[in-house]
Design a protein around this motif. Structure first.
Motif, PDB file in Angstrom:
ATOM      1  N   ALA B  69       0.837  -1.201   0.000  1.00  0.00           N
ATOM      2  CA  ALA B  69       0.000   0.000   0.000  1.00  0.00           C
ATOM      3  C   ALA B  69       0.875   1.257   0.000  1.00  0.00           C
ATOM      4  O   ALA B  69       0.650   2.202  -0.774  1.00  0.00           O
ATOM      5  CB  ALA B  69      -0.921  -0.007   1.217  1.00  0.00           C
ATOM      6  N   ILE B  72       2.705   1.672  -3.465  1.00  0.00           N
ATOM      7  CA  ILE B  72       1.816   2.048  -4.564  1.00  0.00           C
ATOM      8  C   ILE B  72       1.358   3.499  -4.395  1.00  0.00           C
ATOM      9  O   ILE B  72       1.227   4.251  -5.359  1.00  0.00           O
ATOM     10  CB  ILE B  72       0.616   1.086  -4.635  1.00  0.00           C
ATOM     11  N   TYR B  73       1.168   3.856  -3.158  1.00  0.00           N
ATOM     12  CA  TYR B  73       0.766   5.245  -2.892  1.00  0.00           C
ATOM     13  C   TYR B  73       1.858   6.203  -3.354  1.00  0.00           C
ATOM     14  O   TYR B  73       1.597   7.173  -4.061  1.00  0.00           O
ATOM     15  CB  TYR B  73       0.503   5.430  -1.395  1.00  0.00           C
ATOM     16  N   ASN B  77       1.449   8.419  -6.696  1.00  0.00           N
ATOM     17  CA  ASN B  77       1.466   9.850  -6.437  1.00  0.00           C
ATOM     18  C   ASN B  77       2.106  10.637  -7.578  1.00  0.00           C
ATOM     19  O   ASN B  77       1.705  11.762  -7.878  1.00  0.00           O
ATOM     20  CB  ASN B  77       2.246  10.093  -5.139  1.00  0.00           C
ATOM     21  N   GLU B  82      -2.911   7.984  -6.853  1.00  0.00           N
ATOM     22  CA  GLU B  82      -2.796   7.307  -5.567  1.00  0.00           C
ATOM     23  C   GLU B  82      -4.102   6.625  -5.141  1.00  0.00           C
ATOM     24  O   GLU B  82      -4.080   5.745  -4.298  1.00  0.00           O
ATOM     25  CB  GLU B  82      -2.304   8.267  -4.474  1.00  0.00           C
ATOM     26  N   SER B  83      -5.219   6.973  -5.760  1.00  0.00           N
ATOM     27  CA  SER B  83      -6.472   6.335  -5.365  1.00  0.00           C
ATOM     28  C   SER B  83      -6.546   4.877  -5.800  1.00  0.00           C
ATOM     29  O   SER B  83      -7.444   4.147  -5.416  1.00  0.00           O
ATOM     30  CB  SER B  83      -7.648   7.099  -5.978  1.00  0.00           C
ATOM     31  N   VAL B  85      -4.619   2.538  -4.919  1.00  0.00           N
ATOM     32  CA  VAL B  85      -4.009   1.673  -3.903  1.00  0.00           C
ATOM     33  C   VAL B  85      -4.844   0.436  -3.558  1.00  0.00           C
ATOM     34  O   VAL B  85      -4.330  -0.693  -3.631  1.00  0.00           O
ATOM     35  CB  VAL B  85      -3.650   2.482  -2.633  1.00  0.00           C
ATOM     36  N   VAL B  89      -3.329  -3.338  -4.349  1.00  0.00           N
ATOM     37  CA  VAL B  89      -2.985  -4.191  -3.204  1.00  0.00           C
ATOM     38  C   VAL B  89      -3.732  -5.520  -3.311  1.00  0.00           C
ATOM     39  O   VAL B  89      -3.135  -6.607  -3.196  1.00  0.00           O
ATOM     40  CB  VAL B  89      -3.320  -3.491  -1.864  1.00  0.00           C
ATOM     41  N   GLY B 168      -2.932  -3.789   3.997  1.00  0.00           N
ATOM     42  CA  GLY B 168      -3.034  -2.621   3.121  1.00  0.00           C
ATOM     43  C   GLY B 168      -4.089  -1.643   3.619  1.00  0.00           C
ATOM     44  O   GLY B 168      -3.884  -0.421   3.603  1.00  0.00           O
ATOM     45  N   GLY B 172      -3.477   2.064   4.633  1.00  0.00           N
ATOM     46  CA  GLY B 172      -4.226   3.018   3.811  1.00  0.00           C
ATOM     47  C   GLY B 172      -5.074   3.960   4.639  1.00  0.00           C
ATOM     48  O   GLY B 172      -5.064   5.176   4.416  1.00  0.00           O
ATOM     49  N   LEU B 176      -2.407   6.878   5.138  1.00  0.00           N
ATOM     50  CA  LEU B 176      -2.475   7.450   3.790  1.00  0.00           C
ATOM     51  C   LEU B 176      -3.768   8.232   3.558  1.00  0.00           C
ATOM     52  O   LEU B 176      -4.005   8.735   2.455  1.00  0.00           O
ATOM     53  CB  LEU B 176      -2.341   6.349   2.732  1.00  0.00           C
ATOM     54  N   TYR B 183     -12.321   2.267   0.814  1.00  0.00           N
ATOM     55  CA  TYR B 183     -11.205   1.344   0.564  1.00  0.00           C
ATOM     56  C   TYR B 183     -11.747  -0.075   0.375  1.00  0.00           C
ATOM     57  O   TYR B 183     -11.418  -0.761  -0.592  1.00  0.00           O
ATOM     58  CB  TYR B 183     -10.212   1.383   1.730  1.00  0.00           C
TER      59      TYR B 183
END
Lengths: 260, 257
Positions: B69, B72-73, B77, B82-83, B85, B89, B168, B172, B176, B183
């Protein structure tokens, strides 16, 4: 009886076994009559254990034949092999007890797994066999790791006789034991063999033990049987190899090989 | 030292070992179907291979999901993506990291234990003793471990998938700034049945590899304590390599379109 050609209990004819380039058995001929106690002597690494494992089918010889009760067993597999193996009991050098199981289950293993005897009945038989080798029922629940070497050998002997075999193999029965415990094991072997009337094949390099537990001795050297005869005649074998071995002399025709 | 002789020796050795492993695997698989079946031993091995691997598999899955997570964020980015993630995951864990990480962890734990146990039984002649007691060592020792590993691994991976996605989710939402319910919704909407089942199929194959390499190396160990040590090392190394190789082959088979 002499002159009557009885069918030998076990017979090896020209058995050869090699590992890679190394020839271990180079044409072994040996016949063991029913009820006899045969000992095969020989130095370490002369192929005594390999010979026994060939008879049991754990190893397969490249050449030669092996007979049990006149039946050729050299290349038997699967259930035919199992049937032959049911005639055998074996005491391993290090006892080879299953350390994941308590003593009584070790003794009863062949009965439960090999013959389908119920656990309760097998347990009674195990305790009875343990008594035969001089161990009380209090030992039955212990783990093999809790026992001394001599006690483990006794349990191994109880396991070997548990299923009332016709033939028992002893692989170095006294190795690693103190002289007194060795003699106790020798006595046990002699008395159980007499009780059960079985045929035995033992391999050892302990001459005291060999003389005590055998009525016939054969000597294995360089993959062949170099002398065979009644135990009483071993001192008059007129074989330099046998003389050197039984008297434990460093000098003589037998040279120690460095590599196993 | 002749170079060609050395290459030849290595090549022959490789094929000899491959052949021996294949024969061993064939013997073992054909023994699965034939009676007797040692149910109690299978249950015992399910405990040892499956249940006792739960903590280590769960912990590694949790941290793997968490770090996935995070990465990937950070990566997403750069594109303002970033959404993505939760989706990545879930995909990464179910398809690849769940089965592979669990497979490698179980290889380290179980293949080593199997090789050490069976190897010790080999050098102390306990395996020969089984034969003399009319018990087939393959059926008694190998089959229960193979069956238990093939059953355990998919279950372990299913749990690892859930814990990995949860890892994750924790990262997240806690660091994050993701909304928890969004999520979860993104994860559930995105993951397909095939993502999960492909991972479980891999897991079963990995379980087979782990038990097979543990048993094979244990059975063929020789020469006392050192031999058992070597067998244990070989079991873990060969199982790990085969898992990664099999993972590639299975991925290309399962996702070939």
């Amino acid at each position: 009886m002499s002159g009557v050609a009885a069918v030998p209990k076990i017979e090896l004819r020209g058995v050869k076994k090699r590992f890679g380039d190394k020839i271990v058995l180079d044409g072994v001929d040996l016949a063991i009559q029913p009820g006899h106690s045969q000992v095969v002597i020989g130095g370490s690494g002369t192929g005594k254990s390999v010979m026994i494992k060939c008879v049991l089918g754990i190893l397969r010889p490249e050449e030669g034949q092996i007979f049990v009760d006149g039946q050729e067993v050299t290349h038997l597999k699967g259930s035919a092999r199992d049937t032959v193996l049911k005639k055998f009991g074996m005491l391993f050098q290090g006892a080879a007890l299953f350390d994941s199981l308590p003593v009584w289950e070790n003794v009863a293993f062949g009965l439960i797994q090999g013959r389908g005897v119920s656990r309760a009945r097998a347990r009674d038989i195990a305790i009875e066999k343990l008594a035969k080798v001089g161990l009380g029922s209090d030992v039955a629940m212990l783990s093999p790791a809790e026992l001394s070497g001599g006690m483990q050998k006794r349990v191994g002997l109880a396991r070997a006789i548990a299923a009332d075999p016709e033939i028992i193999f002893f692989d170095e029965p006294t190795t690693g034991l103190d002289p007194i415990m060795a003699d106790v094991i020798n006595d046990l072997i002699v008395s159980t063999v007499k009780d059960l009337g079985v045929t035995t094949l033992s391999i050892t390099h302990d001459m005291v033990s060999a003389r005590k537990i055998s009525d016939h001795i054969a000597m294995l050297y360089k993959g062949r049987i170099v002398w065979a005869g009644p135990t009483a005649e071993i001192d008059s074998s007129e074989s330099a190899l046998v003389d050197q071995f039984i008297h434990g002399r460093a000098q003589g025709p037998i040279k120690m090989e460095v590599r196993a | 030292m002749n170079v060609f002789a050395a290459i030849g020796r290595v090549t022959l050795g490789f094929f000899r070992e491959t052949g021996r492993v294949s024969l061993f695997a064939g013997d073992s698989v054909s023994a699965v179907a034939r009676p007797p079946v040692y149910w109690w031993l299978i249950a015992q091995q399910l405990m040892r291979i499956g249940y006792f691997s739960l903590p280590v598999v769960g912990l590694t899955a949790f941290f793997t999901g968490g770090v996935l997570a995070l990465q990937i964020y950070i990566g997403g980015n750069r594109y303002g993506a970033e959404s993505i993630v939760p989706q990545i995951v879930a995909l990464g864990i179910t398809r690849e990291l769940g089965p592979v990480i669990a497979g490698l962890m179980v290889a380290g734990r179980v293949a080593a234990a199997i090789a050490a146990e069976i190897g010790t039984m080999r050098v102390t002649e306990q395996i020969d003793a089984l034969t003399t007691l009319s018990t087939n060592p393959i059926k008694y020792l190998v089959v229960p471990r193979l069956v238990a590993a093939v059953i355990s691994m998919p279950i372990l991976v299913a749990i690892a998938d859930s814990i990995g996605i949860f890892g994750g989710y924790v990262v997240g939402t806690a660091s994050l700034g993701f909304n928890g319910s969004i999520y979860l919704k993104n994860t559930v909407d995105f993951v397909t049945r095939q993502d999960v089942t492909s991972g479980l199929i891999k897991a079963a194959v990995f379980g087979f590899i782990i038990a097979l390499m543990g048993c094979f190396n244990g059975f063929n160990s020789k020469g006392g304590a050192q031999g058992v040590g070597a067998a244990t090392t070989n079991a873990v190394v060969s199982a790990s390599i085969l898992i990664l190789a099999a993972n590639y082959i299975l991925t290309s088979l399962l996702f070939s379109r």
